[in-house]
Design a protein around this motif. Structure first.
Motif, mmCIF file in Angstrom:
data_model
loop_
_atom_site.group_PDB
_atom_site.id
_atom_site.type_symbol
_atom_site.label_atom_id
_atom_site.label_comp_id
_atom_site.label_asym_id
_atom_site.label_seq_id
_atom_site.Cartn_x
_atom_site.Cartn_y
_atom_site.Cartn_z
ATOM 1 N N ASN A 129 0.753 -1.167 0.037
ATOM 2 C CA ASN A 129 -0.052 -0.007 0.047
ATOM 3 C C ASN A 129 0.756 1.401 -0.198
ATOM 4 O OD1 ASN A 129 -1.695 2.187 1.929
ATOM 5 N ND2 ASN A 129 -3.032 0.945 0.173
ATOM 6 N N ARG A 130 2.176 1.016 0.598
ATOM 7 C CA ARG A 130 2.853 2.489 0.684
ATOM 8 C C ARG A 130 3.528 2.932 -0.720
ATOM 9 N NH1 ARG A 130 7.426 1.847 4.937
ATOM 10 N NH2 ARG A 130 7.876 3.796 4.039
ATOM 11 N N TYR A 131 3.570 1.887 -1.711
ATOM 12 C CA TYR A 131 4.334 1.950 -2.829
ATOM 13 C C TYR A 131 3.534 1.890 -4.161
ATOM 14 C CZ TYR A 131 8.477 1.594 0.017
ATOM 15 O OH TYR A 131 9.247 1.724 1.202
ATOM 16 N N LEU A 132 2.289 1.032 -3.939
ATOM 17 C CA LEU A 132 1.785 0.984 -5.108
ATOM 18 C C LEU A 132 0.264 0.847 -4.866
ATOM 19 C CD1 LEU A 132 3.477 -2.428 -6.583
ATOM 20 C CD2 LEU A 132 3.594 -0.257 -7.595
ATOM 21 N N GLU A 133 -0.616 1.553 -5.875
ATOM 22 C CA GLU A 133 -2.185 1.690 -5.645
ATOM 23 C C GLU A 133 -2.814 0.370 -6.172
ATOM 24 O OE1 GLU A 133 -3.954 4.955 -7.698
ATOM 25 O OE2 GLU A 133 -2.716 4.849 -9.435
ATOM 26 N N TRP A 134 -4.072 0.449 -5.746
ATOM 27 C CA TRP A 134 -5.013 -0.575 -6.109
ATOM 28 C C TRP A 134 -4.983 -0.845 -7.618
ATOM 29 C CZ3 TRP A 134 -8.657 1.303 -8.857
ATOM 30 C CH2 TRP A 134 -9.295 2.321 -8.605
ATOM 31 N N ALA A 135 -4.945 0.251 -8.263
ATOM 32 C CA ALA A 135 -5.081 -0.068 -9.849
ATOM 33 C C ALA A 135 -3.926 -0.794 -10.436
ATOM 34 C CB ALA A 135 -4.994 1.595 -10.394
ATOM 35 N N PHE A 136 -2.865 -0.829 -10.078
ATOM 36 C CA PHE A 136 -1.666 -1.640 -10.286
ATOM 37 C C PHE A 136 -2.212 -3.098 -10.253
ATOM 38 C CE2 PHE A 136 1.940 -4.066 -9.343
ATOM 39 C CZ PHE A 136 2.650 -4.257 -10.381
ATOM 40 N N PHE A 137 -2.555 -3.333 -9.076
ATOM 41 C CA PHE A 137 -2.995 -4.930 -8.742
ATOM 42 C C PHE A 137 -4.299 -5.366 -9.637
ATOM 43 C CE2 PHE A 137 -0.546 -3.252 -5.117
ATOM 44 C CZ PHE A 137 0.515 -4.339 -5.155
ATOM 45 N N ALA A 138 -4.997 -4.461 -9.802
ATOM 46 C CA ALA A 138 -6.138 -4.756 -10.493
ATOM 47 C C ALA A 138 -5.988 -4.955 -11.967
ATOM 48 C CB ALA A 138 -7.385 -3.497 -10.385
ATOM 49 N N LEU A 139 -5.291 -4.183 -12.431
ATOM 50 C CA LEU A 139 -4.826 -4.379 -13.931
ATOM 51 C C LEU A 139 -3.827 -5.700 -13.979
ATOM 52 C CD1 LEU A 139 -4.482 -3.441 -16.653
ATOM 53 C CD2 LEU A 139 -2.563 -2.066 -16.058
ATOM 54 N N ALA A 140 -3.071 -5.793 -13.225
ATOM 55 C CA ALA A 140 -2.057 -6.929 -12.988
ATOM 56 C C ALA A 140 -2.874 -8.377 -12.839
ATOM 57 C CB ALA A 140 -1.119 -6.908 -11.845
ATOM 58 N N ALA A 141 -3.796 -8.522 -12.157
ATOM 59 C CA ALA A 141 -4.511 -9.505 -11.859
ATOM 60 C C ALA A 141 -5.442 -9.955 -13.210
ATOM 61 C CB ALA A 141 -5.642 -9.314 -10.842
ATOM 62 N N GLY A 142 -5.895 -9.026 -13.853
ATOM 63 C CA GLY A 142 -6.529 -9.361 -15.151
ATOM 64 C C GLY A 142 -5.655 -9.580 -16.256
ATOM 65 N N LEU A 143 -4.416 -9.048 -16.170
ATOM 66 C CA LEU A 143 -3.221 -9.317 -17.260
ATOM 67 C C LEU A 143 -3.120 -10.662 -17.052
ATOM 68 C CD1 LEU A 143 -1.300 -6.051 -17.235
ATOM 69 C CD2 LEU A 143 -2.714 -7.040 -19.487
ATOM 70 N N LEU A 144 -2.836 -11.157 -15.846
ATOM 71 C CA LEU A 144 -2.094 -12.421 -15.405
ATOM 72 C C LEU A 144 -3.229 -13.678 -16.053
ATOM 73 C CD1 LEU A 144 -0.093 -14.333 -14.029
ATOM 74 C CD2 LEU A 144 -1.320 -13.942 -11.956
ATOM 75 N N ILE A 145 -4.425 -13.418 -15.917
ATOM 76 C CA ILE A 145 -5.436 -14.271 -16.157
ATOM 77 C C ILE A 145 -5.493 -14.370 -17.768
ATOM 78 C CG2 ILE A 145 -7.982 -14.787 -16.315
ATOM 79 C CD1 ILE A 145 -8.187 -13.613 -13.354
ATOM 80 N N ALA A 146 -5.561 -13.291 -18.576
ATOM 81 C CA ALA A 146 -5.809 -13.267 -19.856
ATOM 82 C C ALA A 146 -4.634 -13.676 -20.557
ATOM 83 C CB ALA A 146 -6.020 -11.617 -20.309
ATOM 84 N N ASN A 147 -3.544 -13.506 -19.866
ATOM 85 C CA ASN A 147 -2.064 -13.880 -20.746
ATOM 86 C C ASN A 147 -1.779 -15.343 -20.534
ATOM 87 O OD1 ASN A 147 -1.284 -11.303 -22.522
ATOM 88 N ND2 ASN A 147 -2.171 -10.464 -20.720
ATOM 89 N N THR A 148 -2.419 -15.803 -19.357
ATOM 90 C CA THR A 148 -2.044 -17.431 -19.100
ATOM 91 C C THR A 148 -3.220 -18.211 -19.572
ATOM 92 O OG1 THR A 148 -2.818 -16.836 -16.795
ATOM 93 C CG2 THR A 148 -0.418 -16.520 -17.253
ATOM 94 N N ILE A 149 -3.860 -18.638 -18.546
ATOM 95 C CA ILE A 149 -5.056 -19.592 -18.754
ATOM 96 C C ILE A 149 -6.019 -19.170 -19.567
ATOM 97 C CG2 ILE A 149 -4.511 -20.444 -16.312
ATOM 98 C CD1 ILE A 149 -7.105 -18.852 -15.371
ATOM 99 N N GLY A 150 -6.167 -17.640 -19.840
ATOM 100 C CA GLY A 150 -7.322 -17.100 -20.656
ATOM 101 C C GLY A 150 -8.628 -16.827 -20.060
ATOM 102 N N VAL A 151 -9.407 -15.842 -20.276
ATOM 103 C CA VAL A 151 -10.458 -15.586 -19.644
ATOM 104 C C VAL A 151 -11.548 -16.479 -20.011
ATOM 105 C CG1 VAL A 151 -12.284 -13.644 -19.566
ATOM 106 C CG2 VAL A 151 -9.944 -13.117 -19.977
#
Length: 457
Positions: A129-151
């Motif tokens: 929370n000190r270094y990264l805002e939640w927007a980063f983790f939201a985008l990262a979570a979606g990207l991880l799913i989309a670019n690995t197992i697929g949506v």
């Protein structure tokens, strides 16, 4: 499945150029306005009456002596259920009116909302929370799913970046008070309203004439994301210029990556340079894309810096509607689309049809707060209302960021990047933005040319 194949209708697509009354309850932009207004109205009534608590769920920071389990009280669970029900019902009804069955949308929304809860939980961890805002983790979570197992196919109906963020923008409008302009006066206007159009024009000319990028909606979307407020401006301008989802995803992804870098390193460089809180906060407010990131970066310099940074960014945010309208007019009148090789006379009706309607909701919410609620209830009441609305805006935005990630497959960006031209456009544009903003900040706030403003805000 490619992004282009998933696009069945663009919110601002011109079919016949005529208005239909059914647009008010079938078009995404209008539905976002009504959803935003409903949440604002309930927030106002609940806060002023005190009869019921309309607060959305909010995760407290955990991990620095605070146990994660401490925040899972009965009150928290009630707020979380309320958040899920309010957003689930409103967006389900909206999708039903758009033509997407609730049988398809509701299970998908539940899945995306669960992801949102996990994202908010992870991003509340003390160190993260000190270094990264939640927007980063939201985008990262979606990207991880989309670019690995697929949506998964069942989740796709709820992957709706634009719908969520448009509703969030309408809610956000209530917090952008016109009185902020009075508080900071011509100083904020000079930094936010003079620099921004110059940067947009520079990036447009650099992108289309020097880099020769053919995708003009991408150029203008990236230009406004860089110069105004990242995702919010990208959504508004993308709609006005009829940008494709791939254009929007690319612009938002580049913007978020550099927003995170600037949020972390810009305060450090400002502190080393000895600019001070007033000038440093103004520089952050004028150059860091995301409003949330601006607040975080300003806090790193001090309370005064945070106040100035948020104030400059708030004044800059007001430009979203004007810029979206200007882009809609310019693209309709002067930018020929690939699928339309014939010259087309621009009528007022056509411009109105193309104008992003949720921007009207943004302005209307701001006017209601500034000229109706403040005079009747006072600034403190509006502040209390915004504490409630801010979390609903954040939940809408986190749904949008997750959707952006889920809708982004890096393999599809190879053709778009074309040798990295969009990245070059952003970097050159952002450097120009920083230099020009610093010049404006120095002239207006160094005290050498003008008296310093009264910051007893």
């Amino acid at each position: 499945m490619s992004h282009e194949n998933k696009i069945t209708e663009h919110p601002q697509e011109i079919a016949s150029g005529t208005f239909r009354w059914s647009d008010l309850w079938k078009k995404e932009d209008w539905l976002a306005v009504w959803i935003g207004f409903i949440i604002i109205a309930i927030g106002i009534v609940s806060t002023l009456s005190g009869v019921f608590d309309f607060s959305a769920a909010k995760f407290s920071t955990w991990g620095n002596g605070n146990s994660l389990l401490e925040q899972f009280s009965s009150t928290f669970w009630l707020h979380l259920i309320l958040t899920a029900v309010v957003l689930g019902v409103l967006f389900t009804i909206g999708n039903e009116l758009k033509g997407i069955s609730f049988r398809q949308y509701l299970p998908a929304f539940t899945g995306v909302f669960v992801l949102a809860v996990l994202v908010r939980l992870i991003s509340a961890e003390y160190t993260l929370n000190r270094y990264l805002e939640w927007a980063f983790f939201a985008l990262a979570a979606g990207l991880l799913i989309a670019n690995t197992i697929g949506v998964p196919k069942w989740l796709r109906p709820a992957v709706q970046t634009e719908f969520y963020i448009k509703a969030g923008l309408v809610i956000m409008g209530f917090s952008v008070l016109f009185s902020n302009i009075v508080n900071f006066g011509l100083y904020g206007l000079g930094i936010a309203w003079i620099v921004t159009p110059i940067v947009i024009l520079f990036m447009w000319l650099f992108g289309t004439r020097i880099l020769r990028i053919d995708n003009k909606p991408l150029v203008i979307t990236l230009a406004t994301a860089t110069s105004v407020c990242g995702t919010s401006a990208a959504i508004a301008t993308g709609a006005a210029s009829k940008a494709k989802k791939t254009d929007l995803s690319l612009a938002v992804s580049i913007s978020i990556i550099f927003t995170i870098l600037m949020m972390v390193f810009e305060p450090v460089l400002i502190r080393i340079s000895g600019l001070g809180e007033v000038m440093g906060g103004a520089l952050i407010g004028g150059t860091v894309d995301s409003t949330g990131a601006v607040a975080v970066a300003g806090t790193a310099l001090g309370e005064t810096a945070q106040t100035v940074a948020v104030l400059v960014k708030s004044i800059q945010n007001i430009l979203i509607g004007f810029i979206a309208f200007a882009v809609a007019v310019f693209f309709t009148a002067h930018v020929k689309e690939k699928n339309n090789q014939t010259d087309q006379k621009v009528t007022a009706a056509e411009i109105w049809y193309r104008l992003p309607k949720f921007i009207i909701g943004f302005f209307a919410a701001s006017l209601i707060a500034s000229f109706i609620v403040v005079p009747l209830a006072g600034n403190e009441a509006v502040s209390n209302i915004n504490e409630v609305l801010d979390q609903y805006k954040n939940w809408a935005f986190v749904l949008a960021f997750i959707s952006t990630g889920l809708d982004t497959n890096f393999r599809e960006y190879k053709e778009q990047m074309k040798g990295g031209k969009p990245l070059v456009l952003y970097v050159v544009g952002q450097v120009f933005n920083i230099v020009l903003t610093f010049a404006a900040v120095y002239i207006l706030l160094s005290g050498k040319f003008f008296p310093l403003p009264n910051l007893a805000l």
